[in-house]
Scaffold this motif. Sequence first.
Motif, PDB file in Angstrom:
ATOM      1  N   ALA A  24       0.840  -1.194   0.000  1.00  0.00           N
ATOM      2  CA  ALA A  24       0.000   0.000   0.000  1.00  0.00           C
ATOM      3  C   ALA A  24       0.877   1.247   0.000  1.00  0.00           C
ATOM      4  CB  ALA A  24      -0.912   0.000   1.224  1.00  0.00           C
ATOM      5  N   PRO A  25       0.429   2.280  -0.698  1.00  0.00           N
ATOM      6  CA  PRO A  25       1.242   3.505  -0.780  1.00  0.00           C
ATOM      7  C   PRO A  25       1.682   4.060   0.577  1.00  0.00           C
ATOM      8  CG  PRO A  25      -0.543   3.605  -2.357  1.00  0.00           C
ATOM      9  CD  PRO A  25      -0.773   2.368  -1.528  1.00  0.00           C
ATOM     10  N   HIS A  26       0.830   3.994   1.593  1.00  0.00           N
ATOM     11  CA  HIS A  26       1.224   4.539   2.896  1.00  0.00           C
ATOM     12  C   HIS A  26       2.355   3.730   3.516  1.00  0.00           C
ATOM     13  CE1 HIS A  26      -1.490   1.405   4.472  1.00  0.00           C
ATOM     14  NE2 HIS A  26      -0.863   1.554   5.611  1.00  0.00           N
ATOM     15  N   LYS A  27       2.392   2.415   3.255  1.00  0.00           N
ATOM     16  CA  LYS A  27       3.486   1.596   3.787  1.00  0.00           C
ATOM     17  C   LYS A  27       4.780   1.878   3.022  1.00  0.00           C
ATOM     18  CE  LYS A  27       3.582  -0.929   6.654  1.00  0.00           C
ATOM     19  NZ  LYS A  27       3.923  -0.675   8.056  1.00  0.00           N
ATOM     20  N   ILE A  28       4.683   2.065   1.720  1.00  0.00           N
ATOM     21  CA  ILE A  28       5.867   2.397   0.928  1.00  0.00           C
ATOM     22  C   ILE A  28       6.437   3.737   1.391  1.00  0.00           C
ATOM     23  CG2 ILE A  28       6.694   2.984  -1.388  1.00  0.00           C
ATOM     24  CD1 ILE A  28       4.658   0.886  -2.443  1.00  0.00           C
ATOM     25  N   LYS A  29       5.552   4.693   1.657  1.00  0.00           N
ATOM     26  CA  LYS A  29       6.001   5.992   2.155  1.00  0.00           C
ATOM     27  C   LYS A  29       6.697   5.822   3.508  1.00  0.00           C
ATOM     28  CE  LYS A  29       4.387  10.612   3.299  1.00  0.00           C
ATOM     29  NZ  LYS A  29       3.232  11.498   3.417  1.00  0.00           N
ATOM     30  N   GLU A  30       6.141   4.960   4.356  1.00  0.00           N
ATOM     31  CA  GLU A  30       6.739   4.695   5.665  1.00  0.00           C
ATOM     32  C   GLU A  30       8.152   4.125   5.515  1.00  0.00           C
ATOM     33  OE1 GLU A  30       5.766   1.432   8.989  1.00  0.00           O
ATOM     34  OE2 GLU A  30       4.085   2.801   8.598  1.00  0.00           O
ATOM     35  N   VAL A  31       8.325   3.190   4.597  1.00  0.00           N
ATOM     36  CA  VAL A  31       9.640   2.589   4.353  1.00  0.00           C
ATOM     37  C   VAL A  31      10.618   3.658   3.856  1.00  0.00           C
ATOM     38  CG1 VAL A  31      10.902   0.966   2.871  1.00  0.00           C
ATOM     39  CG2 VAL A  31       8.765   0.257   3.965  1.00  0.00           C
ATOM     40  N   LEU A  32      10.142   4.505   2.935  1.00  0.00           N
ATOM     41  CA  LEU A  32      11.003   5.562   2.406  1.00  0.00           C
ATOM     42  C   LEU A  32      11.389   6.568   3.498  1.00  0.00           C
ATOM     43  CD1 LEU A  32       9.342   6.178  -1.077  1.00  0.00           C
ATOM     44  CD2 LEU A  32      11.575   5.134  -0.629  1.00  0.00           C
ATOM     45  N   MET A  33      10.461   6.872   4.413  1.00  0.00           N
ATOM     46  CA  MET A  33      10.770   7.800   5.501  1.00  0.00           C
ATOM     47  C   MET A  33      11.806   7.196   6.453  1.00  0.00           C
ATOM     48  SD  MET A  33       9.276  10.591   4.856  1.00  0.00           S
ATOM     49  CE  MET A  33       9.574  11.449   6.373  1.00  0.00           C
ATOM     50  N   LYS A  34      11.696   5.900   6.728  1.00  0.00           N
ATOM     51  CA  LYS A  34      12.705   5.239   7.574  1.00  0.00           C
ATOM     52  C   LYS A  34      14.067   5.295   6.896  1.00  0.00           C
ATOM     53  CE  LYS A  34       9.716   2.029  10.055  1.00  0.00           C
ATOM     54  NZ  LYS A  34       9.285   0.636  10.213  1.00  0.00           N
ATOM     55  N   GLU A  35      14.077   5.082   5.593  1.00  0.00           N
ATOM     56  CA  GLU A  35      15.336   5.135   4.841  1.00  0.00           C
ATOM     57  C   GLU A  35      15.920   6.545   4.890  1.00  0.00           C
ATOM     58  OE1 GLU A  35      18.346   3.396   2.297  1.00  0.00           O
ATOM     59  OE2 GLU A  35      17.025   2.757   3.904  1.00  0.00           O
ATOM     60  N   LEU A  36      15.071   7.551   4.769  1.00  0.00           N
ATOM     61  CA  LEU A  36      15.524   8.937   4.852  1.00  0.00           C
ATOM     62  C   LEU A  36      16.153   9.213   6.217  1.00  0.00           C
ATOM     63  CD1 LEU A  36      15.661  11.788   3.605  1.00  0.00           C
ATOM     64  CD2 LEU A  36      13.379  12.181   4.522  1.00  0.00           C
ATOM     65  N   ASN A  37      15.525   8.719   7.274  1.00  0.00           N
ATOM     66  CA  ASN A  37      16.088   8.891   8.621  1.00  0.00           C
ATOM     67  C   ASN A  37      17.428   8.186   8.767  1.00  0.00           C
ATOM     68  OD1 ASN A  37      14.052  10.528   9.630  1.00  0.00           O
ATOM     69  ND2 ASN A  37      12.792   8.802  10.253  1.00  0.00           N
TER      70      ASN A  37
END
Length: 152
Positions: free
Chosen positions: A67-80
């Motif tokens: 789901a897009p919200h989970k992909i965004k969550e993964v990308l935010m963790k990667e950004l951190n």
Amino acid sequence: MLQATKGGGGNNKAKKELAEKMFVEDGLNAKEIASLVGISEQTLSKWRKGDGTGKTWDDKRNEYLAAPHKIKEVLMKELNNIASGSGATIDADALAKVSKVIETLSNRTSVQVIFSVFKEFDNWMADQEPQMAIAFLEWHKRFIQYRINQED
């Protein structure tokens, strides 16, 4: 984390719903869930496979993770991770590209939905302006045929 009361049979429907959420959304494994909910791993396995008429819990977990919200969550963790000085742990560029494709496909309206909306509109328009409704009906038929041809 929620924990069901162990022992005493309990409400199987509530336990099943809780176990499904733990598996699909929280990503827990069978052993953890069985222990927390107070059921056997065999019961959990049966629930996980479903009754053959719907999606399995594995199917639901895969959809949830994509789901897009989970992909965004993964990308935010990667950004951190990157911001804190750690190296990249995923191919964020590839993930972003896949996410964009999913978003594009999700934004496309199905022919069934278009047909349903046109039908409702045509019925409403027939009460407002019958002659105009007839004209719209022909254009709606043409558009639906155009979309059907696009999907083939």
